[in-house]
Design an enzyme around this catalytic site. Sequence first.
Site, PDB file in Angstrom:
ATOM      1  N   ASP A  45       8.502   0.114  -0.817  1.00 32.77           N
ATOM      2  CA  ASP A  45       7.127  -0.143  -0.140  1.00 32.77           C
ATOM      3  C   ASP A  45       6.999  -1.507   0.534  1.00 32.77           C
ATOM      4  O   ASP A  45       6.057  -2.175   0.420  1.00 32.77           O
ATOM      5  CB  ASP A  45       6.115   0.180  -1.304  1.00 32.77           C
ATOM      6  CG  ASP A  45       4.628   0.161  -0.796  1.00 32.77           C
ATOM      7  OD1 ASP A  45       4.418   0.497   0.322  1.00 32.77           O
ATOM      8  OD2 ASP A  45       3.839   0.031  -1.635  1.00 32.77           O
ATOM      9  N   ARG A  59       1.724  -6.315   3.854  1.00 27.06           N
ATOM     10  CA  ARG A  59       0.566  -6.371   2.623  1.00 27.06           C
ATOM     11  C   ARG A  59       1.045  -6.625   1.351  1.00 27.06           C
ATOM     12  O   ARG A  59       0.358  -7.107   0.510  1.00 27.06           O
ATOM     13  CB  ARG A  59      -0.164  -4.977   2.665  1.00 27.06           C
ATOM     14  CG  ARG A  59       0.787  -3.925   2.383  1.00 27.06           C
ATOM     15  CD  ARG A  59      -0.062  -2.549   2.468  1.00 27.06           C
ATOM     16  NE  ARG A  59       0.697  -1.387   2.375  1.00 27.06           N
ATOM     17  CZ  ARG A  59       1.343  -0.694   3.200  1.00 27.06           C
ATOM     18  NH1 ARG A  59       1.354  -1.114   4.238  1.00 27.06           N
ATOM     19  NH2 ARG A  59       2.144   0.198   2.921  1.00 27.06           N
ATOM     20  N   LYS A  79      -9.127  -4.631  -4.588  1.00 32.53           N
ATOM     21  CA  LYS A  79      -9.169  -3.259  -5.214  1.00 32.53           C
ATOM     22  C   LYS A  79      -8.743  -2.237  -4.005  1.00 32.53           C
ATOM     23  O   LYS A  79      -9.123  -2.209  -2.898  1.00 32.53           O
ATOM     24  CB  LYS A  79     -10.658  -3.366  -5.195  1.00 32.53           C
ATOM     25  CG  LYS A  79     -11.163  -2.236  -6.180  1.00 32.53           C
ATOM     26  CD  LYS A  79     -12.741  -2.209  -6.473  1.00 32.53           C
ATOM     27  CE  LYS A  79     -12.925  -0.859  -7.482  1.00 32.53           C
ATOM     28  NZ  LYS A  79     -14.259  -0.799  -7.755  1.00 32.53           N
ATOM     29  N   GLU A 115      -7.390   2.195  -4.325  1.00 26.82           N
ATOM     30  CA  GLU A 115      -7.253   3.214  -5.071  1.00 26.82           C
ATOM     31  C   GLU A 115      -6.615   3.533  -6.601  1.00 26.82           C
ATOM     32  O   GLU A 115      -6.828   4.209  -7.298  1.00 26.82           O
ATOM     33  CB  GLU A 115      -6.610   4.714  -4.345  1.00 26.82           C
ATOM     34  CG  GLU A 115      -6.493   5.939  -4.874  1.00 26.82           C
ATOM     35  CD  GLU A 115      -6.137   7.105  -4.052  1.00 26.82           C
ATOM     36  OE1 GLU A 115      -5.946   7.972  -4.581  1.00 26.82           O
ATOM     37  OE2 GLU A 115      -5.935   6.748  -2.878  1.00 26.82           O
ATOM     38  N   PHE A 116      -5.460   2.712  -6.707  1.00 32.90           N
ATOM     39  CA  PHE A 116      -4.687   2.561  -7.735  1.00 32.90           C
ATOM     40  C   PHE A 116      -5.050   1.490  -8.516  1.00 32.90           C
ATOM     41  O   PHE A 116      -4.557   1.429  -9.770  1.00 32.90           O
ATOM     42  CB  PHE A 116      -3.213   2.664  -7.482  1.00 32.90           C
ATOM     43  CG  PHE A 116      -2.702   3.819  -6.636  1.00 32.90           C
ATOM     44  CD1 PHE A 116      -2.495   4.948  -7.232  1.00 32.90           C
ATOM     45  CD2 PHE A 116      -2.631   3.752  -5.138  1.00 32.90           C
ATOM     46  CE1 PHE A 116      -2.170   6.102  -6.462  1.00 32.90           C
ATOM     47  CE2 PHE A 116      -2.327   4.816  -4.473  1.00 32.90           C
ATOM     48  CZ  PHE A 116      -1.975   6.106  -5.116  1.00 32.90           C
ATOM     49  N   GLY A 117      -5.906   0.630  -8.326  1.00 35.31           N
ATOM     50  CA  GLY A 117      -6.168  -0.573  -9.101  1.00 35.31           C
ATOM     51  C   GLY A 117      -6.697  -1.557  -8.451  1.00 35.31           C
ATOM     52  O   GLY A 117      -7.317  -1.394  -7.420  1.00 35.31           O
ATOM     53  N   SER A 118      -6.918  -2.812  -9.186  1.00 37.29           N
ATOM     54  CA  SER A 118      -7.371  -3.826  -8.747  1.00 37.29           C
ATOM     55  C   SER A 118      -6.465  -5.105  -8.883  1.00 37.29           C
ATOM     56  O   SER A 118      -5.825  -5.220  -9.865  1.00 37.29           O
ATOM     57  CB  SER A 118      -8.916  -4.307  -9.230  1.00 37.29           C
ATOM     58  OG  SER A 118      -8.794  -4.225 -10.557  1.00 37.29           O
ATOM     59  N   VAL A 119      -6.577  -6.321  -8.101  1.00 35.72           N
ATOM     60  CA  VAL A 119      -6.295  -7.578  -8.348  1.00 35.72           C
ATOM     61  C   VAL A 119      -7.211  -8.605  -8.561  1.00 35.72           C
ATOM     62  O   VAL A 119      -8.137  -8.795  -7.779  1.00 35.72           O
ATOM     63  CB  VAL A 119      -5.141  -8.120  -7.191  1.00 35.72           C
ATOM     64  CG1 VAL A 119      -4.563  -9.194  -7.535  1.00 35.72           C
ATOM     65  CG2 VAL A 119      -4.380  -6.949  -6.716  1.00 35.72           C
TER      66      VAL A 119
END
Length: 871
Positions: free
Chosen positions: A627, A631, A498, A500-504
Amino acid sequence: MGIYLWMILFLLHNANRVEGLKFTKNPANLTVTQGNMARLGCAVEGLIEPEIMWMKDGEKLYSMDQMYITIDTHHWETYHSVKSVQQQDAGKYWCEVEHHGTVISSEPAWITVEGVPHFTLEPQDIATFPGAPFNLTCEAIGPPDPVQVLWWLGGVQEGDFRPSPSVLMVEGVNDSIKFYCEAKNARGISVSRTGTVYIKVPPDSPTNIHLDQMSDNVTLMWSPGFTGYSDLSTCTIQMSKNSGTKMKLPELQVTVPPFQHTFGGLSSHSNYSFRIRCGNEVGSSPFSPWVDFQTPEAVPSAAPKNLTFQLTEQQLSLNWAALNDEELNGRLLAYKVQWNIGGESQEPLLFKENFAHLSGGARFFNATFQVSACTVVGCGPLSMPVLIMPISAVQAQSARGHMWVGLLFGLLVATILGLLLIVLVHRRSKESQFGSAFKSSGMESVVSFTAARSFNRQGLEFPEHTLDSLGINDDLKTKLQDVLIPERLLTLGHMLGKGEFGSVREAFLKMEDSSVQKVAVKVLKTDINSSSDIEQCLKEAAYMKDFHHPNVIQLIGVSLHRRPQQRLPIPMVILPFMKHGDLHTFLLMSRLGDEPFTLSLQTLVQFMLDVARGMEYLGSKNIIHRDLAARNCMLNENMTVCVADFGLSKKIYTGDYYRQGSVSKLPVKWIALESLADNVYTTQSDVWAFGVTMWEIMARGQTPYPGVENSEVYEYLIKGERLKQPPDCPDDIYEIMHSCWSPVPKCRPSFQQLVAQLEGLCTELSPAATKEQLLYVNLEDDDDRELDSGLGATANTPGTYEPQWGVPWQCTDMEDIEKDWLVVSSGAALAIGGDYRYIIGPCGSTDRESRQSEDGRSEDIRDDEDVIINV
């Protein structure tokens, strides 16, 4: 009266004797140069053979060669000599003579030693945090005075001579460093001991773990490992119990020292395992290996149950339930059967099994039997007593019991039926097709209704979102027909990550053949405000749709998550489930996990090669990642690295991003100089990020530029500074990553060249070619340290690293304006002339690059140029 007179005369006589005893010569003060001879003399008068004792600073001086010179019958002289005066000989000297219990002393004298300064306070070893300020103290004295002190830190002189005592204030260091001080006076220079500034690190695992059994308690003891130059504060004990399957017990945290802990309440004759880790103010050590321990046996804690018998004329058979291991508390020695008849106890009987056959059944009539289990420690509690009776008596007694139970049960059933009949008679309700109605309430008849079915008058649920309902253009719809997956086919599981921009999230996707596939779903946060936002996400999915490469993550599809009370859905990206997660976490776990593991150099280079191959493939598709970092690389079940998160993930990891003014969050420690300046991205800027990713891999997941804040990275790089060579990193690998950080983009290698270089390294590292050698570090002499990497040093002198370029990032066929941007010396001077921000393309110009427009979206200037995926 006579006695008192005699005592007075005796005292007067002695007083006259002491009064006549005196020193006629006292030692004289001496100032002696170090190494020369010193001589002190004393003379005493009043005794025939005096015992003259020399004193120094209150302590007696013993000398085997002390000589006395006779001056007169009652007059004697003696000397104390020091052949080679040293600083420890300086002090206060005098002579003493004892006579009849009275001690008289000469006048004192001082020996003062002149020479090079001697230290009264030498530098001591200290331990500190990286970059933390600290003070060093040094004090030396003469004579002669004055004394001045000069500091040396890491082999470099710190300032000039300063008066003693001296305190050196150091702003901070990042690596262990040695230091000492010099003291100078008119006689010469003295050098202090060499001290060391140690950098505090997490401690090593505890050692020498053993247990001591004391009655019912077990004491676990251990020795601390290397403390990391910091006091240990607590230790964590993990304990598990092996009872068929290994069962972990709650962790215990104990304060240390002492390095021991006593456990109570452990089960007897049970297997336990212990392991320990200790922590200091920096962090925790890895856990020690598991240590197994078996508690001693004890008396059984329970009595055998279900003792039954069968009695015939010929024999009595007894049976009982065997105890389990937890009740037995040891190894079963025997079952003891105790019995009595007529109130008299009989000789107990021992049986190995949980049954017994006794001959002559008639003799046990009306006997009472009990049984207990025994271990080598003793026997446990007795079972409930059982009375032995013939079978006929037992059956008769049982029949009488059954009769009474039947009577009571029949009475209970009759009572219940009577109550139900009364309720039914008084109830006058009627049943309708849809429920019950007409129940009495007081004097009036009140109508009530309980619906048998309910109906939703709000209409059907919202229809599932389709490409047609989003209003996107026809070309994009055509490309995405086989990519959009209905949300109903997805079952979301637990969260994997998880930011700032979303979650997996882990998820399960139902396939056309009704099978289920485990997948990973990236769910973006609710920042979708317009159809154009969704269209942009779907456009990026269209790029990913055609990716087919073993080192690039394969897009399975995109789904649209409906939101209550919202017109627009949230895009969800469906990707293959990667067993080993992201590369950054995997590297960290290898170094800092509960059970650290070793990654060979060949494995690390293979990781780099996988990433380079994936980036080479993306480059062939005209895709710019923007990017790239550890990670954003994933590890599948075959330990193959796949490049992921090329734009569509919206950068869900927040810790590595820095907001610069009003610009969106950027991973500044991975971004090239030209991208930081103008937010312009090219394949060459991806190469820069690949160099940082190589550094992450060699540093096992450390954060780049340790000690440098995100806001300071730009100034750090513009001065010519770059990431330092990680420990254990071979020179040729560091040379490859260093070449990726040229300030001139065209001087960086292409991904095709990087793949070729890394393939060559993999060939050298293959087991058939060479074996990876151990790393030996000489802790006594940092200057002579040899790092044997197994790859071969590139420098002429073993153990030293000299880059293969004369000037940093030198490349051929460069124009003068580009050469202006080469750094004169690493970390020394600012760049010379020009404006590097516009030297961004392979040809040194900007008019052919894709630029970032004011609204943050990318604009493709030329169709044949690289595609920039907007993030």
